[in-house]
Design an enzyme around this catalytic site. Structure first.
Site, PDB file in Angstrom:
ATOM      1  N   LYS A  58       0.840  -1.199   0.000  1.00  0.00           N
ATOM      2  CA  LYS A  58       0.000   0.000   0.000  1.00  0.00           C
ATOM      3  C   LYS A  58       0.873   1.246   0.000  1.00  0.00           C
ATOM      4  O   LYS A  58       1.565   1.545   0.973  1.00  0.00           O
ATOM      5  CB  LYS A  58      -0.921   0.059   1.222  1.00  0.00           C
ATOM      6  CG  LYS A  58      -1.971   1.152   1.021  1.00  0.00           C
ATOM      7  CD  LYS A  58      -2.563   1.682   2.295  1.00  0.00           C
ATOM      8  CE  LYS A  58      -1.816   2.827   2.909  1.00  0.00           C
ATOM      9  NZ  LYS A  58      -1.864   4.100   2.179  1.00  0.00           N
ATOM     10  N   SER A  84       5.367   6.861  10.426  1.00  0.00           N
ATOM     11  CA  SER A  84       5.502   7.550  11.709  1.00  0.00           C
ATOM     12  C   SER A  84       5.539   6.563  12.881  1.00  0.00           C
ATOM     13  O   SER A  84       4.995   5.463  12.800  1.00  0.00           O
ATOM     14  CB  SER A  84       4.329   8.511  11.891  1.00  0.00           C
ATOM     15  OG  SER A  84       3.119   7.786  11.907  1.00  0.00           O
ATOM     16  N   GLU A 102      10.159   0.613  10.398  1.00  0.00           N
ATOM     17  CA  GLU A 102      11.165   1.660  10.204  1.00  0.00           C
ATOM     18  C   GLU A 102      10.439   2.968  10.439  1.00  0.00           C
ATOM     19  O   GLU A 102       9.602   3.374   9.630  1.00  0.00           O
ATOM     20  CB  GLU A 102      11.738   1.548   8.788  1.00  0.00           C
ATOM     21  CG  GLU A 102      13.068   2.246   8.646  1.00  0.00           C
ATOM     22  CD  GLU A 102      12.912   3.669   8.171  1.00  0.00           C
ATOM     23  OE1 GLU A 102      12.823   4.569   9.040  1.00  0.00           O
ATOM     24  OE2 GLU A 102      12.870   3.881   6.955  1.00  0.00           O
ATOM     25  N   CYS A 136      13.402  10.413   7.189  1.00  0.00           N
ATOM     26  CA  CYS A 136      13.361   9.896   8.558  1.00  0.00           C
ATOM     27  C   CYS A 136      14.729  10.004   9.225  1.00  0.00           C
ATOM     28  O   CYS A 136      14.819  10.204  10.429  1.00  0.00           O
ATOM     29  CB  CYS A 136      12.849   8.461   8.575  1.00  0.00           C
ATOM     30  SG  CYS A 136      13.634   7.434   7.337  1.00  0.00           S
ATOM     31  N   GLU A 145       9.984  15.039  15.801  1.00  0.00           N
ATOM     32  CA  GLU A 145      10.334  14.967  14.387  1.00  0.00           C
ATOM     33  C   GLU A 145       9.492  15.999  13.636  1.00  0.00           C
ATOM     34  O   GLU A 145       8.259  15.924  13.638  1.00  0.00           O
ATOM     35  CB  GLU A 145      10.036  13.555  13.855  1.00  0.00           C
ATOM     36  CG  GLU A 145      10.490  13.353  12.436  1.00  0.00           C
ATOM     37  CD  GLU A 145      10.229  11.936  11.915  1.00  0.00           C
ATOM     38  OE1 GLU A 145       9.129  11.410  12.135  1.00  0.00           O
ATOM     39  OE2 GLU A 145      11.130  11.376  11.275  1.00  0.00           O
TER      40      GLU A 145
HETATM   41  P1  NDP Z   1       1.933   7.687   8.548  1.00  0.00           P
HETATM   42  O1  NDP Z   1       2.777   6.875   9.447  1.00  0.00           O
HETATM   43  O2  NDP Z   1       0.557   7.998   8.955  1.00  0.00           O
HETATM   44  O3  NDP Z   1       1.852   7.005   7.104  1.00  0.00           O
HETATM   45  C1  NDP Z   1       2.685   5.984   6.609  1.00  0.00           C
HETATM   46  C2  NDP Z   1       1.850   4.973   5.837  1.00  0.00           C
HETATM   47  O4  NDP Z   1       0.969   4.261   6.729  1.00  0.00           O
HETATM   48  C3  NDP Z   1       0.923   5.594   4.791  1.00  0.00           C
HETATM   49  O5  NDP Z   1       0.818   4.716   3.695  1.00  0.00           O
HETATM   50  C4  NDP Z   1      -0.384   5.691   5.556  1.00  0.00           C
HETATM   51  O6  NDP Z   1      -1.484   5.806   4.713  1.00  0.00           O
HETATM   52  C5  NDP Z   1      -0.389   4.385   6.313  1.00  0.00           C
HETATM   53  N1  NDP Z   1      -1.225   4.357   7.514  1.00  0.00           N
HETATM   54  C6  NDP Z   1      -1.751   5.397   8.212  1.00  0.00           C
HETATM   55  N2  NDP Z   1      -2.447   4.934   9.275  1.00  0.00           N
HETATM   56  C7  NDP Z   1      -2.334   3.581   9.266  1.00  0.00           C
HETATM   57  C8  NDP Z   1      -2.815   2.536  10.119  1.00  0.00           C
HETATM   58  N3  NDP Z   1      -3.522   2.798  11.203  1.00  0.00           N
HETATM   59  N4  NDP Z   1      -2.528   1.257   9.811  1.00  0.00           N
HETATM   60  C9  NDP Z   1      -1.775   0.964   8.720  1.00  0.00           C
HETATM   61  N5  NDP Z   1      -1.297   1.914   7.881  1.00  0.00           N
HETATM   62  C10 NDP Z   1      -1.556   3.207   8.140  1.00  0.00           C
HETATM   63  O7  NDP Z   1       2.666   9.006   8.208  1.00  0.00           O
HETATM   64  P2  NDP Z   1       1.960  10.341   7.691  1.00  0.00           P
HETATM   65  O8  NDP Z   1       2.007  10.360   6.258  1.00  0.00           O
HETATM   66  O9  NDP Z   1       0.621  10.575   8.297  1.00  0.00           O
HETATM   67  O10 NDP Z   1       2.911  11.405   8.315  1.00  0.00           O
HETATM   68  C11 NDP Z   1       2.786  11.771   9.690  1.00  0.00           C
HETATM   69  C12 NDP Z   1       4.128  12.040  10.274  1.00  0.00           C
HETATM   70  O11 NDP Z   1       4.879  10.835  10.293  1.00  0.00           O
HETATM   71  C13 NDP Z   1       4.995  12.979   9.482  1.00  0.00           C
HETATM   72  O12 NDP Z   1       4.737  14.279   9.821  1.00  0.00           O
HETATM   73  C14 NDP Z   1       6.355  12.547   9.858  1.00  0.00           C
HETATM   74  O13 NDP Z   1       6.770  13.170  11.024  1.00  0.00           O
HETATM   75  C15 NDP Z   1       6.224  11.090  10.109  1.00  0.00           C
HETATM   76  N6  NDP Z   1       6.675  10.258   8.986  1.00  0.00           N
HETATM   77  C16 NDP Z   1       7.821   9.576   9.141  1.00  0.00           C
HETATM   78  C17 NDP Z   1       8.294   8.803   8.125  1.00  0.00           C
HETATM   79  C18 NDP Z   1       9.535   8.057   8.257  1.00  0.00           C
HETATM   80  O14 NDP Z   1      10.020   7.478   7.288  1.00  0.00           O
HETATM   81  N7  NDP Z   1      10.100   7.999   9.427  1.00  0.00           N
HETATM   82  C19 NDP Z   1       7.613   8.714   6.843  1.00  0.00           C
HETATM   83  C20 NDP Z   1       6.372   9.442   6.788  1.00  0.00           C
HETATM   84  C21 NDP Z   1       5.958  10.173   7.840  1.00  0.00           C
HETATM   85  P3  NDP Z   1      -1.931   7.295   4.252  1.00  0.00           P
HETATM   86  O15 NDP Z   1      -0.859   7.873   3.443  1.00  0.00           O
HETATM   87  O16 NDP Z   1      -3.113   7.041   3.444  1.00  0.00           O
HETATM   88  O17 NDP Z   1      -2.223   8.033   5.513  1.00  0.00           O
END
Ligand code: NDP
Length: 481
Positions: free
Chosen positions: A181, A234, A255, A289, A386
């Site tokens: 996904k 996140s 991760e 990240c 972060e």
């Molecule tokens: P998320 O952790 O919400 O998203 C990562 C992935 O998980 C996306 O594909 C998201 O879908 C999906 N997802 C969201 N909720 C669930 C759930 N309950 N169960 C399974 N999958 C889920 O990151 P965000 O995009 O919302 O970003 C929020 C914050 O996270 C950022 O501001 C940043 O600080 C951090 N972040 C950190 C990352 C890293 O690599 N360390 C990467 C991205 C974000 P969808 O996109 O549809 O919400």
């Protein structure tokens, strides 16, 4: 002296956008329960309509992956699987310009980065893992390690194609099939990758792509037909997933976030360190990240480093991500821009001193100027949380011991950087920093043969290298085959 540049936009003509994209299940694009739109964060224009996968669509995808696992992929000799991975790697290279332009359109990152970093590294991951496919018995996990089965993979929006490659390449090399996904805001390169799977004649169902939002991800990780979950995103969602997978028998790797310290000692070459600081936090708009978001500078060189850093930040070019001169592109979404703005306001309210590069921001789209905070204390939110944006928090230290203490004073542990001329100091620091990756006199360098992953709230499990294979193999011979 400041030079003006003529615009040098990369052509969008190389990309053929469809009006609407289905889900990729069982080797074909199929309709799903509803649709949503994906936009360009640089202009807010709608790029395409994408299908939202509901629980019944996830069900179909998992069933297709199971069938492909049992009938084809797990039984195929490694040398045959390897050929498919090599073919995919070559197709990524052949279609690299198209992939880079599409990634930049959907994500907002500068074309220079998608062209020179994301896409070549994605191809490199497939090449690297293609080489492992027939040598798994020599990887150190027993003479005949088995695949795990069907893998559910959920990835974020900051490196859409690259994160896909980090997840899909090792899973396939080890004989697993996948349901992936992509993030809601960046589905397009994953869907182009689905076309590449068709072009490579990959057996139907080996790779399935279900687009959607968090609810789709939730349905995928909770699905009883999944044997292993791999997640990047996140820490908050990672914890939720860990709870959802507890006592389910599913293998899990996470991760998650980071708040890396980039430590500059007084003997470091200043100009080189400043390039590393800029690359560490402003690469990909800081949506990284492992970004070096906390700069620790030795007190004796603080003024010199900060002056050079501000000078360098003043030359960064922000704007059209498709322009080959652009250094800083668009913030990926309005929601992320709001999050960055809120944390920056908290930094000002808590008494840190803000300086933003004096660059004009475009009228449309989501933008944030490269920003540095000084007079930051370890208790400030901008030093602890972060931000995931182009915002650097600067702290100081006097001794190596103090640098280690401050660098490790975080719930995260993904990466760190050390800048010094002394090899002995690099080794001394590296053995004390609680971070999965420690870069020395460089930052944000990646290679498929080098394992990547975190400590503490940055997650567990490694991706890349021999270590990364372990997450997709059952060395005990107990996997359900
Ligand atoms: P998320 O952790 O919400 O998203 C990562 C992935 O998980 C996306 O594909 C998201 O879908 C999906 N997802 C969201 N909720 C669930 C759930 N309950 N169960 C399974 N999958 C889920 O990151 P965000 O995009 O919302 O970003 C929020 C914050 O996270 C950022 O501001 C940043 O600080 C951090 N972040 C950190 C990352 C890293 O690599 N360390 C990467 C991205 C974000 P969808 O996109 O549809 O919400």
């Amino acid at each position: 002296m400041r030079f003006e540049y003529s615009p040098a936009p990369e052509s969008r003509a190389v990309v053929t956008l469809r009006d609407s994209y289905g889900l990729f299940i069982g080797g074909a694009f199929v309709p799903g329960s509803s649709v949503f739109k994906t936009i360009s964060p640089a202009s807010e224009e709608v790029l395409a309509e994408v299908t939202h996968a509901g629980p019944e669509d996830v069900d179909r995808a998992v069933a297709a992956a199971r069938q492909a696992y049992e009938r084809t992929w797990s039984a195929m000799p490694g040398r045959e699987r390897g050929k498919y991975l090599f073919r995919i790697a070559r197709l990524i290279q052949e279609r690299s310009r198209e992939l880079a332009v599409l990634e930049t359109m959907d994500n907002g990152k500068p074309i220079r980065e998608s062209r020179d970093v994301d896409v070549p590294l994605a191809a490199a991951h497939f090449f690297y893992h293609a080489g492992w496919a027939d040598k798994l018995g020599y990887a150190g996990f027993g003479p005949s390690p088995r695949p795990l089965g069907v893998v559910g993979q959920v990835i974020p929006w900051n490196f859409p194609l690259l994160m896909l490659a980090w997840k899909v390449a090792p899973a396939l090399a080890c004989g697993n099939t996948v349901v992936l996904k992509p993030a809601e805001t960046t589905p397009l390169t994953a869907l182009l990758f689905a076309e590449i799977c068709q072009q490579a004649d990959l057996p139907p169902g080996v790779v399935n792509i279900v687009t959607g939002d968090g609810a789709t991800g939730q349905a995928l990780v909770a699905h009883p037909g999944i044997d292993k979950v791999a997640f990047t995103g996140s820490t908050e969602v990672g914890k939720e997933i860990a709870r959802a997978c507890a006592v389910s028998g599913k293998r899990l790797t996470l991760e998650l976030g980071g708040k890396a310290a980039n430590v500059v000692f007084d003997d470091a070459p200043v100009d080189q360190a400043v390039e590393g600081i800029v690359n560490g936090i402003f690469f990909n708009q800081g949506h990284v990240c492992c970004a070096g978001s906390r700069l620790l500078v030795q007190e004796s060189v603080y003024d010199e480093v900060l002056a050079a850093l501000r000078r360098r930040m003043g030359t960064l070019r922000l704007g059209d991500p498709l322009d080959k001169n652009t250094d800083v592109g668009a913030i990926n979404s309005r929601a992320q821009l709001d999050k960055i703005s809120e944390l920056v306001s908290s930094g000002e309210a808590e008494g840190a001193s803000r300086w933003s590069a004096p660059c004009p921001l475009p009228d449309r789209g989501f933008w944030f100027a490269p920003t540095v905070f000084t007079e930051v204390s370890q208790a400030h939110r901008i030093a602890r949380e972060e931000i995931f944006g182009p915002v650097l928090s600067v702290l100081t230290f006097r001794t190596p011991a103090e640098a280690v203490e401050k660098a490790n004073n975080t719930p995260y542990g993904l990466s760190a950087g050390v800048w010094t001329e002394k090899g002995s100091l690099i080794l001394w620091m590296a053995s004390r920093l609680r971070a999965g990756v420690v870069w020395a006199n460089t930052f944000n360098r990646f290679d498929p043969s080098s394992p990547f992953g975190g400590y503490k709230e940055s997650g567990f499990g490694r991706e890349g290298g021999r270590h990364g294979l372990e997450a997709y193999l059952d060395a005990t011979g107990n996997a359900d085959v």
